[in-house]
Design a protein around this motif. Structure first.
Motif, PDB file in Angstrom:
ATOM      1  N   LYS A 212       1.275   9.794   1.608  1.00  0.00           N
ATOM      2  CA  LYS A 212       1.381  11.007   2.651  1.00  0.00           C
ATOM      3  C   LYS A 212       1.333  10.071   4.017  1.00  0.00           C
ATOM      4  N   ASN A 213       0.719   9.157   4.318  1.00  0.00           N
ATOM      5  CA  ASN A 213       0.795   8.394   5.874  1.00  0.00           C
ATOM      6  C   ASN A 213       1.823   7.647   5.875  1.00  0.00           C
ATOM      7  N   CYS A 214       2.485   7.155   4.970  1.00  0.00           N
ATOM      8  CA  CYS A 214       3.731   6.149   4.871  1.00  0.00           C
ATOM      9  C   CYS A 214       4.636   6.440   3.443  1.00  0.00           C
ATOM     10  N   SER A 215       5.863   6.493   3.697  1.00  0.00           N
ATOM     11  CA  SER A 215       6.796   6.661   2.580  1.00  0.00           C
ATOM     12  C   SER A 215       6.872   5.438   1.804  1.00  0.00           C
ATOM     13  N   VAL A 216       6.634   4.189   2.414  1.00  0.00           N
ATOM     14  CA  VAL A 216       6.880   2.935   1.756  1.00  0.00           C
ATOM     15  C   VAL A 216       5.685   2.280   1.407  1.00  0.00           C
ATOM     16  N   ALA A 217       4.254   3.234   1.384  1.00  0.00           N
ATOM     17  CA  ALA A 217       3.160   2.381   1.280  1.00  0.00           C
ATOM     18  C   ALA A 217       3.149   2.045  -0.282  1.00  0.00           C
ATOM     19  N   CYS A 218       2.029   0.946  -0.419  1.00  0.00           N
ATOM     20  CA  CYS A 218       1.629   0.485  -1.830  1.00  0.00           C
ATOM     21  C   CYS A 218       0.590   1.717  -1.991  1.00  0.00           C
ATOM     22  N   ILE A 219       0.934   2.188  -3.253  1.00  0.00           N
ATOM     23  CA  ILE A 219      -0.404   3.488  -3.729  1.00  0.00           C
ATOM     24  C   ILE A 219      -1.095   2.884  -4.899  1.00  0.00           C
ATOM     25  N   GLY A 220      -0.991   1.752  -5.095  1.00  0.00           N
ATOM     26  CA  GLY A 220      -2.142   1.019  -5.962  1.00  0.00           C
ATOM     27  C   GLY A 220      -1.865   1.512  -7.324  1.00  0.00           C
ATOM     28  N   CYS A 221      -0.724   1.864  -7.727  1.00  0.00           N
ATOM     29  CA  CYS A 221      -0.380   2.440  -9.191  1.00  0.00           C
ATOM     30  C   CYS A 221      -0.675   1.597 -10.426  1.00  0.00           C
ATOM     31  N   GLY A 222      -0.398   0.224 -10.028  1.00  0.00           N
ATOM     32  CA  GLY A 222      -0.474  -0.869 -11.109  1.00  0.00           C
ATOM     33  C   GLY A 222       0.681  -0.951 -11.796  1.00  0.00           C
ATOM     34  N   MET A 223       1.972  -0.283 -11.479  1.00  0.00           N
ATOM     35  CA  MET A 223       2.982  -0.533 -12.378  1.00  0.00           C
ATOM     36  C   MET A 223       3.691  -2.159 -11.996  1.00  0.00           C
ATOM     37  N   CYS A 224       3.420  -2.686 -11.062  1.00  0.00           N
ATOM     38  CA  CYS A 224       3.816  -4.014 -10.710  1.00  0.00           C
ATOM     39  C   CYS A 224       3.109  -5.012 -11.500  1.00  0.00           C
ATOM     40  N   GLN A 225       1.629  -4.624 -11.428  1.00  0.00           N
ATOM     41  CA  GLN A 225       0.802  -5.666 -12.231  1.00  0.00           C
ATOM     42  C   GLN A 225       1.038  -5.591 -13.750  1.00  0.00           C
ATOM     43  N   ARG A 226       1.461  -4.309 -14.325  1.00  0.00           N
ATOM     44  CA  ARG A 226       1.723  -4.274 -15.628  1.00  0.00           C
ATOM     45  C   ARG A 226       2.939  -4.827 -16.124  1.00  0.00           C
ATOM     46  N   ALA A 227       3.938  -4.935 -15.203  1.00  0.00           N
ATOM     47  CA  ALA A 227       5.355  -5.480 -15.425  1.00  0.00           C
ATOM     48  C   ALA A 227       5.433  -6.927 -15.217  1.00  0.00           C
ATOM     49  N   CYS A 228       4.437  -7.531 -14.419  1.00  0.00           N
ATOM     50  CA  CYS A 228       4.681  -8.756 -14.076  1.00  0.00           C
ATOM     51  C   CYS A 228       4.370  -9.802 -15.453  1.00  0.00           C
ATOM     52  N   PRO A 229       5.386 -10.693 -15.964  1.00  0.00           N
ATOM     53  CA  PRO A 229       5.428 -11.175 -17.313  1.00  0.00           C
ATOM     54  C   PRO A 229       4.474 -12.322 -17.167  1.00  0.00           C
ATOM     55  N   VAL A 230       3.833 -12.808 -15.900  1.00  0.00           N
ATOM     56  CA  VAL A 230       3.145 -13.950 -15.854  1.00  0.00           C
ATOM     57  C   VAL A 230       1.822 -13.904 -15.172  1.00  0.00           C
ATOM     58  N   ASP A 231       1.348 -12.601 -14.971  1.00  0.00           N
ATOM     59  CA  ASP A 231       0.253 -12.115 -14.613  1.00  0.00           C
ATOM     60  C   ASP A 231      -0.078 -12.601 -13.043  1.00  0.00           C
ATOM     61  N   ALA A 232       0.836 -12.538 -12.130  1.00  0.00           N
ATOM     62  CA  ALA A 232       1.022 -12.956 -10.859  1.00  0.00           C
ATOM     63  C   ALA A 232       0.501 -12.008  -9.910  1.00  0.00           C
ATOM     64  N   VAL A 233       0.484 -10.725 -10.482  1.00  0.00           N
ATOM     65  CA  VAL A 233       0.340  -9.467  -9.693  1.00  0.00           C
ATOM     66  C   VAL A 233      -0.999  -8.845  -9.886  1.00  0.00           C
ATOM     67  N   GLU A 234      -1.835  -8.524  -8.971  1.00  0.00           N
ATOM     68  CA  GLU A 234      -3.040  -7.905  -9.146  1.00  0.00           C
ATOM     69  C   GLU A 234      -3.406  -6.776  -8.108  1.00  0.00           C
ATOM     70  N   VAL A 235      -3.927  -5.756  -8.642  1.00  0.00           N
ATOM     71  CA  VAL A 235      -4.164  -4.716  -7.878  1.00  0.00           C
ATOM     72  C   VAL A 235      -5.724  -4.691  -7.316  1.00  0.00           C
ATOM     73  N   LYS A 236      -5.974  -4.761  -6.029  1.00  0.00           N
ATOM     74  CA  LYS A 236      -7.479  -4.926  -5.366  1.00  0.00           C
ATOM     75  C   LYS A 236      -7.662  -3.841  -4.607  1.00  0.00           C
ATOM     76  N   ASN A 237      -8.431  -2.985  -4.602  1.00  0.00           N
ATOM     77  CA  ASN A 237      -8.917  -1.970  -3.376  1.00  0.00           C
ATOM     78  C   ASN A 237      -7.359  -1.347  -2.944  1.00  0.00           C
ATOM     79  N   ASN A 238      -6.781  -0.703  -4.252  1.00  0.00           N
ATOM     80  CA  ASN A 238      -5.599   0.077  -3.843  1.00  0.00           C
ATOM     81  C   ASN A 238      -4.360  -0.783  -3.463  1.00  0.00           C
ATOM     82  N   LEU A 239      -4.547  -2.020  -3.127  1.00  0.00           N
ATOM     83  CA  LEU A 239      -3.305  -2.725  -2.762  1.00  0.00           C
ATOM     84  C   LEU A 239      -3.012  -3.883  -3.677  1.00  0.00           C
ATOM     85  N   ALA A 240      -1.853  -3.985  -4.021  1.00  0.00           N
ATOM     86  CA  ALA A 240      -1.079  -5.167  -4.831  1.00  0.00           C
ATOM     87  C   ALA A 240      -1.165  -6.326  -4.069  1.00  0.00           C
TER      88      ALA A 240
END
Length: 331
Positions: A212-240
């Motif tokens: 709501k505050n920003c159209s390009v904000a990280c929403i902490g959905c975790g899609m990036c974390q699940r997609a990463c093939p080498v576990d390099a992405v982690e979502v902490k406190n609603n932020l990747a």
């Protein structure tokens, strides 16, 4: 006449005595300057940014020559300065360190973030804007765009765009870190310049609020974390967050991100290709491909579907028969 000459002679005598005393004192208490200090000063860039942790280039030069400080602390000077200092001090230079640059973890310009209110007075700094309920942008974590970071940059590597957000010229950046310290919102991060995949957001709000505050904000959905093939992405406190050491720059997280909060600035296009004469059809490459871009049955020659391939190189690393090659082209 005598009444004029006598005071003059007295003053002259006093001046002579004081002059002799000062000359004696300067010799008596003279501090010898290490010649290496001046030589190191000539090698250092002289911008006095303080990134080394010492008060300016002179303080750093003295610390090296007199106290044995590390010769690799001058980030703006880079490898050439390290080599120059090493030669002066008779040491071995290690110039393998990677350049660290400032990067703005925010895309919240006026086209993507709304305004809460308009100031009646002209504000000239982000620090001042912070005093008014954290600033005038709808996202509390957004870059305020009043240029405090640009004001402290010693090499003019930061500009404020028309959209009201800071932009760093990484080629000019000298890694001093002053901008990151000056930013009241802490949206400027010091990262390896080679890191091409970046989460360009600093919001820690929950998904609905962040969007709501920003159209390009990280929403902490975790899609990036699940997609990463080498576990390099982690979502902490609603932020990747991305672990630069693990990241293979495949860009899959950026592709999957529904809000475009992750940016891939790589100028390379990498595509895998199967060398048929070496392929034995073991299927190892197909099993590790995160996007199912390799097809082929067991004991059959495999093929890479170019349109699907993201160039992650996992198949190349997995293949034990040199049957995969990676083609690299410029975007």
């Amino acid at each position: 006449m005598g009444t004029i000459i006598i005071p003059i002679l007295i003053l002259g005598g006093v001046g002579l005595v004081m002059g002799l005393f000062l000359a004696f004192a300067s010799k008596k208490f003279e501090v010898e300057v290490n010649p290496n200090v001046e030589k190191i000063m000539e090698v250092l860039p002289g911008i006095n940014c303080g990134a080394c942790g010492f008060p300016g280039c002179s303080g750093y030069a003295e610390a090296i020559a007199l106290e044995g400080a590390e010769i690799t602390a001058c980030a703006p000077g880079g490898g050439s300065v390290v080599e120059g200092i090493a030669e002066i001090m008779g040491m071995t230079a290690d110039t393998s360190g990677e350049k660290i640059v400032a990067r703005v973890a925010c895309q919240g310009d006026k086209t993507k973030v709304g305004k809460l209110y308009d100031f009646d007075v002209e504000l000239k700094s982000c620090a001042t804007a912070m005093l008014y309920f954290g600033g005038d942008k709808s996202c509390w974590h957004s870059c305020l765009g009043y240029g405090d970071c640009a004001g402290v940059c010693p090499v003019d590597a930061i500009e404020i765009t028309e959209g009201g957000i800071a932009l760093v010229d990484e080629d000019k950046c000298v890694s001093c870190g002053k901008c990151a310290k000056e930013c009241p919102k802490r949206v400027i991060k010091m990262v390896p310049q080679s890191q091409k995949v970046t989460v360009c957001c600093s919001s820690r709000e929950k998904g609905a609020v962040a969007r709501k505050n920003c159209s390009v904000a990280c929403i902490g959905c975790g899609m990036c974390q699940r997609a990463c093939p080498v576990d390099a992405v982690e979502v902490k406190n609603n932020l990747a967050t991305i672990d630069a050491e693990k990241c293979i720059e495949c860009g899959l997280c950026a592709i999957k991100c529904p809000t475009n909060a992750i940016i891939n600035t790589s100028r390379e296009i990498r595509k895998a290709e199967v060398i048929e004469e070496n392929c034995i059809g073991c299927t190892a490459c197909g099993r590790v491909c995160p996007v199912d871009a390799i097809e082929g049955a067991v004991k059959e020659k495999h093929k890479v579907i170019e349109e699907k391939c993201i160039g992650c190189q996992l198949c190349y690393d997995k293949c034990k028969f040199n049957a995969i090659k990676i083609n690299v082209t410029e975007k």
